[in-house]
Design an enzyme around this catalytic site. Structure first.
Site, PDB file in Angstrom:
ATOM      1  N   LYS A 262      53.967  11.589  -3.994  1.00 37.45           N
ATOM      2  CA  LYS A 262      53.831  11.939  -2.708  1.00 37.45           C
ATOM      3  C   LYS A 262      54.584  11.085  -1.893  1.00 37.45           C
ATOM      4  O   LYS A 262      54.602   9.947  -1.983  1.00 37.45           O
ATOM      5  CB  LYS A 262      52.168  11.616  -2.424  1.00 37.45           C
TER       6      LYS A 262
ATOM      7  N   ASP B 293      43.961  12.679  -4.573  1.00 32.28           N
ATOM      8  CA  ASP B 293      43.982  12.196  -2.991  1.00 32.28           C
ATOM      9  C   ASP B 293      42.765  11.425  -2.798  1.00 32.28           C
ATOM     10  O   ASP B 293      41.795  11.757  -2.211  1.00 32.28           O
ATOM     11  CB  ASP B 293      44.040  13.380  -2.124  1.00 32.28           C
TER      12      ASP B 293
ATOM     13  N   ASN C 130      41.684  18.876  -2.709  1.00 33.84           N
ATOM     14  CA  ASN C 130      41.777  17.746  -3.512  1.00 33.84           C
ATOM     15  C   ASN C 130      40.915  17.860  -4.923  1.00 33.84           C
ATOM     16  O   ASN C 130      40.792  17.005  -5.662  1.00 33.84           O
ATOM     17  CB  ASN C 130      40.634  16.745  -2.824  1.00 33.84           C
TER      18      ASN C 130
ATOM     19  N   ASP D  11      36.978  12.433   1.622  1.00 29.64           N
ATOM     20  CA  ASP D  11      37.853  13.783   2.080  1.00 29.64           C
ATOM     21  C   ASP D  11      37.326  15.062   1.279  1.00 29.64           C
ATOM     22  O   ASP D  11      37.516  15.269   0.118  1.00 29.64           O
ATOM     23  CB  ASP D  11      39.258  13.528   2.127  1.00 29.64           C
TER      24      ASP D  11
ATOM     25  N   SER E 136      48.823  16.875   5.244  1.00 26.42           N
ATOM     26  CA  SER E 136      48.705  16.650   6.408  1.00 26.42           C
ATOM     27  C   SER E 136      49.488  15.133   6.862  1.00 26.42           C
ATOM     28  O   SER E 136      50.320  15.168   7.683  1.00 26.42           O
ATOM     29  CB  SER E 136      47.282  16.232   6.961  1.00 26.42           C
TER      30      SER E 136
ATOM     31  N   MET F 253      52.241   9.347  -9.526  1.00 26.58           N
ATOM     32  CA  MET F 253      51.119   9.584 -10.430  1.00 26.58           C
ATOM     33  C   MET F 253      51.594  10.630 -11.297  1.00 26.58           C
ATOM     34  O   MET F 253      52.603  11.290 -11.168  1.00 26.58           O
ATOM     35  CB  MET F 253      49.994   9.945  -9.581  1.00 26.58           C
TER      36      MET F 253
END
Length: 428
Positions: A150, A299, A285, A280, A132, A237
């Site tokens: 990311k 995440d 995840n 979340d 998202s 990461m």
């Protein structure tokens, strides 16, 4: 592949067009219903596969907070939305559009400076995941590091407030939110959390913290942070070869039960021992490393702590065996107060008794066949449509509910069968 709309005006036009399109189809559908001699039902007219496809297409193009809220809806397995609508929304977790190469390069030029590519032996322009708020690329540096990087979509941070308001308007229009419910506190918290999630330096710190907390737990694997390549808009990461956790749905029963047992212990550790929870519930995840049989955690943007008195209050709730004890702990937590109508208080305690029953049983709870979600949904909808219940529990309680509900849905998806009372006894 399409550029992410980065200006507030472009995003407003996108969501505005979506509302207008749905409104037009709603009007046509209502006319047909009246012509057939039927009374139009707003929810039935709005919650259709056609409208869901329009919503998912627009949210996938917008990304950001709009897509984030849609992805939370997408976790439904047909328990709250019509099944065909839930299946359309499920595409949001896999099919989010990604940035074209030119836009991606612009973001990385800003974060790392021009010429950054010279530091990499390999950088895959096509993302391995699109979410998202950002998308993830695999890369290998010339010093030998295998990374998952990311990259945040441009304009996401500046559009959060408007996106949340516009999606809330869509939910109101759909009839999915009771008219008497005051959304303001929840929307304020949603904006605050999404702003935190858009800060990748903050997420990197939480990633490192969780890596430290779980370093001695061989069941979990947390990617290592690479601070030298991280910034507010880029998070670097370790790349970990793993599969979606949902692939475990075809694994032997014992393996599925093990995964869900570990995740239940994790959420209990997060709440009762760490006072630090990744809230979340998106299935993406959690991943599974088939070689080591470890659960990979990803995440950490939605990580948060809780008030120090909340864990003891929930311990009392979990230990409650009669209505009086449930009522007392529910008031302490903030599920209702003196302004709540007596019949609503009774209905809430009924729901809590229903939810607590499997947690207090030594018999295996069959997540695949239970109708508990349906029963709680029906009770909750009855409360919401009654018109005189608008009390909102503390937001930190709602975040906890969100994580627990996501885990319940995952356990349902995997068809786990687990005795829950012995697990919870470890934390009382």
């Amino acid at each position: 592949m399409s550029p992410v709309p980065s200006s507030s005006f472009a995003r407003l036009v996108g969501l505005g067009g979506l509302v207008a399109g749905i409104g037009g189809r709603l009007a046509v559908g209502a006319v047909h219903q009246v012509a057939s001699g039927n009374r139009p039902n707003l929810s039935d007219l709005l919650l259709t596969p056609t409208n869901a496809r329009k919503v998912t297409q627009q949210l996938s193009q917008l990304r950001g907070a709009a897509l984030k809220m849609g992805q939370l809806i997408s976790m439904d397995t047909g328990d709250f939305l019509p099944r065909e609508v839930a299946q359309v929304f499920a595409q949001l977790r896999a099919d989010a559009d990604h940035m074209p190469p030119q836009q991606l390069r612009g973001v990385l030029d800003t974060a790392w400076g021009k010429g950054w590519i010279s530091h990499f032996a390999r950088f895959d322009v096509r993302p391995i995941a699109s979410a998202s708020i950002g998308q993830v690329h695999r890369a290998q540096t010339k010093d030998g590091r295998d990374l998952a990087i990311k990259v945040q979509y441009p304009g996401v941070r500046g559009s959060i407030d408007a996106d949340v308001s516009n999606v809330a308007a869509l939910l109101r229009l759909s009839g999915m939110v009771p008219g008497a419910l005051d959304l303001a506190p929840m929307l304020a918290q949603a904006r605050a959390q999404l702003h935190e999630e858009a800060d990748y330096l903050r997420e990197g710190a939480q990633l490192a913290q969780f890596g430290s907390l779980l370093a001695q737990n061989p069941a979990f694997l947390v990617p290592k942070l690479h601070s030298d390549l991280s910034s507010p808009n880029v998070l670097a990461m370790d790349f970990i070869d793993s599969h979606p956790i949902e692939d475990m749905a075809t694994a032997p029963q014992a393996d599925r039960d093990r995964v869900i047992t570990l995740l239940i212990r994790l959420i209990m550790d997060e709440f009762f021992r760490f006072n630090l929870m990744q809230t979340d519930p998106n299935f993406a995840n959690f991943r599974f490393a088939p070689v080591t049989k470890q659960i990979v955690l990803l995440d950490f943007g939605a990580t948060r702590s809780f008030s120090p008195d909340l864990a003891p209050q929930f311990r009392a709730m979990l230990a409650a065996t009669d209505r009086v004890a449930i009522d007392q702990s529910a008031r302490a937590i903030g599920y209702f107060d003196t302004t709540t109508a007596p019949n609503m208080q009774t209905a809430l305690v009924d729901m809590m008794q229903m939810a607590l029953a499997p947690l207090q049983s030594d018999q295996p709870f069959d997540f695949a066949t239970t109708d508990l979600l349906h029963r709680l949904r029906d009770r909750g909808l009855a409360l919401g449509t009654g018109g005189d219940f608008a009390h909102v529990p503390p937001m930190e309680v709602l975040y906890l509910h969100r994580k627990a509900a996501g885990l319940f849905l995952l356990a349902h998806r995997l068809g786990a069968r687990i005795p829950l009372a012995p697990l919870l006894a470890e934390y009382q």
